[in-house]
Design a protein around this motif. Sequence first.
Motif, PDB file in Angstrom:
ATOM      1  N   TYR A  15      18.225  62.339  55.837  1.00 13.47           N
ATOM      2  CA  TYR A  15      17.962  63.774  55.790  1.00 13.47           C
ATOM      3  C   TYR A  15      19.287  64.518  55.892  1.00 13.47           C
ATOM      4  O   TYR A  15      20.079  64.267  56.796  1.00 13.47           O
ATOM      5  CB  TYR A  15      17.021  64.173  56.932  1.00 13.47           C
ATOM      6  CG  TYR A  15      15.727  63.401  56.863  1.00 13.47           C
ATOM      7  CD1 TYR A  15      14.706  63.810  56.017  1.00 13.47           C
ATOM      8  CD2 TYR A  15      15.551  62.233  57.598  1.00 13.47           C
ATOM      9  CE1 TYR A  15      13.527  63.074  55.914  1.00 13.47           C
ATOM     10  CE2 TYR A  15      14.383  61.496  57.502  1.00 13.47           C
ATOM     11  CZ  TYR A  15      13.381  61.924  56.655  1.00 13.47           C
ATOM     12  OH  TYR A  15      12.226  61.193  56.546  1.00 13.47           O
ATOM     13  N   THR A  19      18.074  70.011  56.427  1.00 12.31           N
ATOM     14  CA  THR A  19      16.738  69.476  56.698  1.00 12.31           C
ATOM     15  C   THR A  19      16.638  69.035  58.156  1.00 12.31           C
ATOM     16  O   THR A  19      15.655  69.324  58.840  1.00 12.31           O
ATOM     17  CB  THR A  19      16.425  68.301  55.758  1.00 12.31           C
ATOM     18  OG1 THR A  19      16.498  68.768  54.410  1.00 12.31           O
ATOM     19  CG2 THR A  19      15.055  67.716  56.026  1.00 12.31           C
ATOM     20  N   LEU A 145       9.451  68.725  54.430  1.00 14.00           N
ATOM     21  CA  LEU A 145      10.822  68.945  53.962  1.00 14.00           C
ATOM     22  C   LEU A 145      11.253  67.820  53.022  1.00 14.00           C
ATOM     23  O   LEU A 145      10.488  66.916  52.729  1.00 14.00           O
ATOM     24  CB  LEU A 145      11.762  69.043  55.176  1.00 14.00           C
ATOM     25  CG  LEU A 145      11.437  70.182  56.151  1.00 14.00           C
ATOM     26  CD1 LEU A 145      12.208  70.015  57.444  1.00 14.00           C
ATOM     27  CD2 LEU A 145      11.724  71.531  55.510  1.00 14.00           C
ATOM     28  N   HIS A 146      12.496  67.874  52.580  1.00 17.68           N
ATOM     29  CA  HIS A 146      13.025  66.899  51.627  1.00 17.68           C
ATOM     30  C   HIS A 146      13.817  65.805  52.325  1.00 17.68           C
ATOM     31  O   HIS A 146      14.639  66.090  53.182  1.00 17.68           O
ATOM     32  CB  HIS A 146      13.951  67.580  50.611  1.00 17.68           C
ATOM     33  CG  HIS A 146      13.250  68.552  49.734  1.00 17.68           C
ATOM     34  ND1 HIS A 146      12.894  69.806  50.153  1.00 17.68           N
ATOM     35  CD2 HIS A 146      12.823  68.452  48.465  1.00 17.68           C
ATOM     36  CE1 HIS A 146      12.283  70.439  49.178  1.00 17.68           C
ATOM     37  NE2 HIS A 146      12.221  69.643  48.135  1.00 17.68           N
ATOM     38  N   GLU A 148      16.010  61.997  51.363  1.00 18.16           N
ATOM     39  CA  GLU A 148      16.825  61.461  50.273  1.00 18.16           C
ATOM     40  C   GLU A 148      16.898  59.954  50.410  1.00 18.16           C
ATOM     41  O   GLU A 148      17.214  59.441  51.476  1.00 18.16           O
ATOM     42  CB  GLU A 148      18.231  62.064  50.372  1.00 18.16           C
ATOM     43  CG  GLU A 148      19.165  61.640  49.286  1.00 18.16           C
ATOM     44  CD  GLU A 148      20.530  62.325  49.406  1.00 18.16           C
ATOM     45  OE1 GLU A 148      21.522  61.610  49.272  1.00 18.16           O
ATOM     46  OE2 GLU A 148      20.576  63.540  49.625  1.00 18.16           O
ATOM     47  N   THR A 155      15.769  62.570  45.583  1.00 15.70           N
ATOM     48  CA  THR A 155      15.175  63.492  46.544  1.00 15.70           C
ATOM     49  C   THR A 155      13.688  63.196  46.673  1.00 15.70           C
ATOM     50  O   THR A 155      12.984  63.060  45.678  1.00 15.70           O
ATOM     51  CB  THR A 155      15.375  64.956  46.093  1.00 15.70           C
ATOM     52  OG1 THR A 155      16.776  65.217  46.039  1.00 15.70           O
ATOM     53  CG2 THR A 155      14.715  65.930  47.062  1.00 15.70           C
ATOM     54  N   LEU A 156      13.242  63.078  47.901  1.00  8.86           N
ATOM     55  CA  LEU A 156      11.835  62.824  48.181  1.00  8.86           C
ATOM     56  C   LEU A 156      11.234  64.090  48.762  1.00  8.86           C
ATOM     57  O   LEU A 156      11.616  64.521  49.841  1.00  8.86           O
ATOM     58  CB  LEU A 156      11.685  61.670  49.171  1.00  8.86           C
ATOM     59  CG  LEU A 156      12.336  60.356  48.751  1.00  8.86           C
ATOM     60  CD1 LEU A 156      12.317  59.354  49.892  1.00  8.86           C
ATOM     61  CD2 LEU A 156      11.637  59.790  47.535  1.00  8.86           C
ATOM     62  N   VAL A 157      10.316  64.685  48.063  1.00  7.73           N
ATOM     63  CA  VAL A 157       9.691  65.922  48.502  1.00  7.73           C
ATOM     64  C   VAL A 157       8.514  65.578  49.398  1.00  7.73           C
ATOM     65  O   VAL A 157       7.678  64.769  49.038  1.00  7.73           O
ATOM     66  CB  VAL A 157       9.221  66.761  47.294  1.00  7.73           C
ATOM     67  CG1 VAL A 157       8.568  68.052  47.759  1.00  7.73           C
ATOM     68  CG2 VAL A 157      10.387  67.041  46.365  1.00  7.73           C
ATOM     69  N   HIS A 159       8.412  63.886  52.116  1.00  7.24           N
ATOM     70  CA  HIS A 159       8.426  62.499  52.588  1.00  7.24           C
ATOM     71  C   HIS A 159       7.895  62.452  54.009  1.00  7.24           C
ATOM     72  O   HIS A 159       8.314  63.197  54.865  1.00  7.24           O
ATOM     73  CB  HIS A 159       9.860  61.958  52.555  1.00  7.24           C
ATOM     74  CG  HIS A 159       9.982  60.604  53.193  1.00  7.24           C
ATOM     75  ND1 HIS A 159       9.486  59.478  52.610  1.00  7.24           N
ATOM     76  CD2 HIS A 159      10.523  60.230  54.368  1.00  7.24           C
ATOM     77  CE1 HIS A 159       9.733  58.448  53.405  1.00  7.24           C
ATOM     78  NE2 HIS A 159      10.355  58.883  54.470  1.00  7.24           N
TER      79      HIS A 159
END
Length: 173
Positions: A15, A19, A145-146, A148, A155-157, A159
């Motif tokens: 993160y 984030t 949140l995002h 990585e 990018t993992l939205v 997650h």
Amino acid sequence: MDDSAADTGTETVGYRGPTACAAAGITYRQLDYWARTGLVEPSVRPAYGSGTQRLYSFKDVVVLKIVKRFLDTGVALQNIRTAVQHLRERGFRDLERMTLMSDGATVYECSSPDEVVDLLQGGQGVFGIAVGVVWRDVEAALSQLHGERVDTGETLVGHNPADELARRRNRAV
């Protein structure tokens, strides 16, 4: 990957600073200061000079939120540093089952109800943090949140770290 890999900082999701700040409820200035002074350093990827992005693990974010809660109750930063150093020496294991308490001067780790009772019988006011509650708060915040992926930078939205932990636990069995 097993939990011991997570303890050594080999996370698969990291993160970024903004984030981590949002999930822990701190400012970027606090995050930067704590990283530069070694209070809570990013275990996934440190900053390597201008333009590089620090990446914090899920456990790093939990520790950031714990530090914030202690600061909000008036515990001195030096005492918090001592507590974080203790957690670091333990390898941040069993955080979810831990209760941290402070009388304002010292931070104690309580692993049983008897230890909590002993502290309370001392007659001083004591503040406690059930780390499992902080853990779930951070899970909920990070799920919005995002993240990585460390290996690809993808990018993992939204997650959800609980999903990652569940996958790790299933692989370890």
